[in-house]
Design an enzyme around this catalytic site. Structure first.
Site, PDB file in Angstrom:
ATOM      1  N   GLY A  53      -9.203  -5.266 -10.729  1.00  0.00           N
ATOM      2  CA  GLY A  53      -8.793  -6.806 -10.828  1.00  0.00           C
ATOM      3  C   GLY A  53      -9.289  -7.497 -12.098  1.00  0.00           C
ATOM      4  O   GLY A  53      -9.032  -8.646 -12.218  1.00  0.00           O
ATOM      5  N   ASN A  77      -3.613  -1.208  -1.476  1.00  0.00           N
ATOM      6  CA  ASN A  77      -4.599  -1.965  -0.949  1.00  0.00           C
ATOM      7  C   ASN A  77      -4.226  -3.568  -1.125  1.00  0.00           C
ATOM      8  O   ASN A  77      -4.311  -4.014  -2.359  1.00  0.00           O
ATOM      9  CB  ASN A  77      -5.865  -1.709  -1.464  1.00  0.00           C
ATOM     10  CG  ASN A  77      -6.867  -2.493  -0.723  1.00  0.00           C
ATOM     11  OD1 ASN A  77      -6.780  -3.467   0.268  1.00  0.00           O
ATOM     12  ND2 ASN A  77      -8.148  -2.676  -1.445  1.00  0.00           N
ATOM     13  N   TRP A  78      -3.555  -4.093  -0.047  1.00  0.00           N
ATOM     14  CA  TRP A  78      -3.024  -5.375  -0.141  1.00  0.00           C
ATOM     15  C   TRP A  78      -4.306  -6.427  -0.380  1.00  0.00           C
ATOM     16  O   TRP A  78      -4.036  -7.550  -0.619  1.00  0.00           O
ATOM     17  CB  TRP A  78      -2.053  -5.668   0.930  1.00  0.00           C
ATOM     18  CG  TRP A  78      -0.715  -5.111   0.866  1.00  0.00           C
ATOM     19  CD1 TRP A  78      -0.236  -3.700   0.033  1.00  0.00           C
ATOM     20  CD2 TRP A  78       0.383  -5.169   1.772  1.00  0.00           C
ATOM     21  NE1 TRP A  78       0.776  -3.698   0.499  1.00  0.00           N
ATOM     22  CE2 TRP A  78       1.557  -4.315   1.372  1.00  0.00           C
ATOM     23  CE3 TRP A  78       0.591  -6.046   2.880  1.00  0.00           C
ATOM     24  CZ2 TRP A  78       2.608  -4.276   2.064  1.00  0.00           C
ATOM     25  CZ3 TRP A  78       1.878  -6.133   3.616  1.00  0.00           C
ATOM     26  CH2 TRP A  78       2.807  -5.092   3.038  1.00  0.00           C
ATOM     27  N   LYS A  79      -5.342  -6.046   0.204  1.00  0.00           N
ATOM     28  CA  LYS A  79      -6.427  -6.819   0.054  1.00  0.00           C
ATOM     29  C   LYS A  79      -6.048  -8.189   1.291  1.00  0.00           C
ATOM     30  O   LYS A  79      -5.475  -8.001   1.982  1.00  0.00           O
ATOM     31  CB  LYS A  79      -6.973  -7.299  -1.343  1.00  0.00           C
ATOM     32  CG  LYS A  79      -7.365  -6.124  -1.985  1.00  0.00           C
ATOM     33  CD  LYS A  79      -8.061  -6.409  -3.452  1.00  0.00           C
ATOM     34  CE  LYS A  79      -8.375  -5.253  -3.902  1.00  0.00           C
ATOM     35  NZ  LYS A  79      -8.908  -5.261  -5.263  1.00  0.00           N
ATOM     36  N   GLY A 136      -4.272  -2.182  -6.005  1.00  0.00           N
ATOM     37  CA  GLY A 136      -4.659  -3.587  -5.699  1.00  0.00           C
ATOM     38  C   GLY A 136      -3.359  -4.430  -5.994  1.00  0.00           C
ATOM     39  O   GLY A 136      -2.375  -4.314  -5.369  1.00  0.00           O
ATOM     40  N   GLY A 137      -3.516  -5.234  -6.974  1.00  0.00           N
ATOM     41  CA  GLY A 137      -2.597  -5.949  -7.289  1.00  0.00           C
ATOM     42  C   GLY A 137      -1.131  -5.514  -7.412  1.00  0.00           C
ATOM     43  O   GLY A 137      -0.199  -6.254  -7.052  1.00  0.00           O
ATOM     44  N   HIS A 169     -15.018   0.059   0.362  1.00  0.00           N
ATOM     45  CA  HIS A 169     -14.488  -0.557  -0.891  1.00  0.00           C
ATOM     46  C   HIS A 169     -15.516  -1.443  -1.398  1.00  0.00           C
ATOM     47  O   HIS A 169     -16.354  -1.882  -0.650  1.00  0.00           O
ATOM     48  CB  HIS A 169     -13.132  -1.613  -0.207  1.00  0.00           C
ATOM     49  CG  HIS A 169     -12.494  -1.750  -1.650  1.00  0.00           C
ATOM     50  ND1 HIS A 169     -13.006  -3.147  -2.239  1.00  0.00           N
ATOM     51  CD2 HIS A 169     -11.184  -1.656  -2.135  1.00  0.00           C
ATOM     52  CE1 HIS A 169     -12.007  -3.280  -3.504  1.00  0.00           C
ATOM     53  NE2 HIS A 169     -11.168  -2.265  -3.303  1.00  0.00           N
ATOM     54  N   SER A 209      -7.107  -1.544 -11.849  1.00  0.00           N
ATOM     55  CA  SER A 209      -6.176  -1.931 -12.787  1.00  0.00           C
ATOM     56  C   SER A 209      -4.870  -1.053 -12.973  1.00  0.00           C
ATOM     57  O   SER A 209      -4.628  -0.988 -14.109  1.00  0.00           O
ATOM     58  CB  SER A 209      -6.773  -2.596 -13.737  1.00  0.00           C
ATOM     59  OG  SER A 209      -7.636  -3.694 -13.797  1.00  0.00           O
ATOM     60  N   GLU A 258     -13.355   4.177  -7.661  1.00  0.00           N
ATOM     61  CA  GLU A 258     -12.877   2.742  -8.241  1.00  0.00           C
ATOM     62  C   GLU A 258     -14.056   2.229  -8.952  1.00  0.00           C
ATOM     63  O   GLU A 258     -14.883   1.572  -8.369  1.00  0.00           O
ATOM     64  CB  GLU A 258     -12.544   1.849  -7.142  1.00  0.00           C
ATOM     65  CG  GLU A 258     -11.337   2.211  -6.190  1.00  0.00           C
ATOM     66  CD  GLU A 258     -10.712   0.866  -5.333  1.00  0.00           C
ATOM     67  OE1 GLU A 258      -9.272   0.983  -5.757  1.00  0.00           O
ATOM     68  OE2 GLU A 258     -11.289   0.275  -4.839  1.00  0.00           O
ATOM     69  N   GLU A 262     -15.547  -4.198  -2.582  1.00  0.00           N
ATOM     70  CA  GLU A 262     -15.767  -5.790  -2.189  1.00  0.00           C
ATOM     71  C   GLU A 262     -16.444  -5.510  -0.824  1.00  0.00           C
ATOM     72  O   GLU A 262     -17.121  -6.705  -0.633  1.00  0.00           O
ATOM     73  CB  GLU A 262     -14.375  -6.182  -1.970  1.00  0.00           C
ATOM     74  CG  GLU A 262     -13.497  -6.326  -3.496  1.00  0.00           C
ATOM     75  CD  GLU A 262     -12.180  -6.311  -3.720  1.00  0.00           C
ATOM     76  OE1 GLU A 262     -11.512  -6.452  -2.628  1.00  0.00           O
ATOM     77  OE2 GLU A 262     -11.821  -6.179  -4.767  1.00  0.00           O
TER      78      GLU A 262
HETATM   79  P1  13P Z   1      -6.727  -3.817  -8.731  1.00  0.00           P
HETATM   80  O1  13P Z   1      -5.468  -2.665  -8.923  1.00  0.00           O
HETATM   81  O2  13P Z   1      -6.216  -4.720  -8.254  1.00  0.00           O
HETATM   82  O3  13P Z   1      -7.525  -3.585  -9.897  1.00  0.00           O
HETATM   83  O4  13P Z   1      -7.595  -3.372  -7.555  1.00  0.00           O
HETATM   84  C1  13P Z   1      -7.981  -2.129  -7.289  1.00  0.00           C
HETATM   85  C2  13P Z   1      -8.438  -1.986  -5.969  1.00  0.00           C
HETATM   86  O5  13P Z   1      -9.698  -2.387  -5.651  1.00  0.00           O
HETATM   87  C3  13P Z   1      -7.797  -1.133  -4.874  1.00  0.00           C
HETATM   88  O6  13P Z   1      -8.607  -0.841  -3.865  1.00  0.00           O
END
Ligand code: 13P
Length: 248
Positions: free
Chosen positions: A170, A9-11, A230-231, A92, A209, A164, A94
Site C-alpha cells: 500500500g 485481497n480486497w481488505k 491489494g489496491g 497477512h 504495490s 509480501e 496487517e
Molecule cells: P497493495 O497491493 O495494495 O500494496 O497490497 C498488497 C497486499 O497487502 C495484498 O495482500
C-alpha cells in the site's frame, strides 16, 4: 511447469453495489484464467452467487483457529466452506501487526484451514526496519518454520505462500523484480532442503504495490508464481491486466 495464480485481497473495501460491478467485469475478462478474490466475510454469499461456474475462485482474508464454540466475532473454516470458499489468507502482515497475530497463531489458523480442505495463502515478509538491518531471510525463515514445525513440510503441497514485504504494501514502493526474486528463491530453496518435490510445485506469490504497469516484470521472474494484489484488485482493468500478465 508450475501454475501461476493471482489472488485479489480486497481488505476492508467494497459494498454490494461496487462488488457486483467489479465481479461482473472480471468474470468474462478472466474466463479460462484461474484467479482468486478474497472478499470481506459479509460478501462471501455474493461472491458465491456471482462467481459460480466461472474460472474465478473466492475466499476469505482470515479465519478462526477454532472449529466452533464461544468465540464471539470469529468465523470458522467450516463456515467458509458453507459459502464455497476454496482459499483463505492467513498471517497477512496487517493481521500480524494490527491484531497481534503471532507466528504460532498463524500456524494454528493455517492448520484449521487445511483440516477443512481450504487452501491457505500463507503470508510472510519483513518490515522496512528488518530489511535495513539485514534480517529479511531470518524473519521469513522464522515465519515459515512456525508453520513447517507445526504442520510439516508436506502440508505446503496444499498451500500457497505469499511473500509480501511490509514496506511495499500500500506504499506504492514495489520490491524490484530482483529483490522479490531473491527472497522467492530463498523461500523455495529453504523448502527444497526439506522436500524438493514440494518446493518445485509450490506457488509463491509476490504482494506489495503490484499494478498492471509492473506486473509483467515481476511475473517473468523464475520463482514468482503469481501475485497477491491489494489496491489494484479493486480496479477491474488493473486486476485483469495483472492476471493476464501472470497467465502469459
Ligand atoms: P497493495 O497491493 O495494495 O500494496 O497490497 C498488497 C497486499 O497487502 C495484498 O495482500
Amino acid at each position: 511447469m508450475r501454475k501461476k495464480l493471482v489472488a485479489g485481497n480486497w481488505k476492508m473495501h467494497g459494498s454490494l453495489a461496487e462488488n457486483a460491478a467489479l465481479l461482473t467485469a472480471l468474470k468474462p475478462a478472466l474466463a479460462g484464467i484461474e484467479a482468486v478474490v478474497c472478499v470481506p466475510f459479509p460478501y462471501l454469499a455474493q461472491a458465491q452467487v456471482e462467481l459460480a461456474g466461472s474460472s474465478i475462485a473466492w475466499g476469505a482474508q482470515n479465519l478462526s483457529e477454532q472449529a466452533k464454540g464461544a468465540f464471539t466475532g470469529e468465523v470458522s473454516a467450516s463456515m467458509l466452506l458453507d459459502f464455497g470458499c476454496t482459499y483463505v489468507i492467513v498471517g497477512h502482515s496487517e493481521r500480524r501487526s494490527l491484531y497481534g497475530e503471532s507466528d504460532a497463531l498463524v500456524a494454528s489458523k493455517y492448520m484449521a484451514a487445511q483440516a477443512a480442505g481450504l487452501t491457505p495463502i500463507l503470508c510472510v515478509g519483513e518490515s522496512l526496519a528488518e530489511r535495513e538491518s539485514g534480517v529479511t531471510q531470518a524473519v521469513v525463515a522464522r515465519q515459515l518454520d512456525a508453520v513447517i514445525d507445526a504442520a510439516g513440510v508436506g502440508s505446503l503441497a496444499q498451500a500457497v505462500i505469499a511473500y509480501e514485504p511490509v514496506w511495499a504494501i500500500g506504499t506504492g514502493k514495489t520490491a524490484s523484480p530482483e529483490q522479490a526474486q531473491a527472497v522467492h528463491a530463498f523461500i523455495r530453496s529453504k523448502i527444497a532442503a526439506l522436500d524438493a518435490g514440494v518446493a518445485d510445485q509450490l506457488v509463491i506469490q509476490y504482494g506489495g504495490s503490484v499494478k498492471a504497469a509492473n506486473a509483467a516484470e515481476l511475473m517473468v521472474q523464475p520463482d514468482i508464481d503469481g501475485g497477491l494484489i491489494g489496491g489494484a484488485s479493486l480496479v477491474a482493468d488493473e486486476f485483469i491486466a495483472i492476471c493476464r500478465a501472470a497467465a502469459k
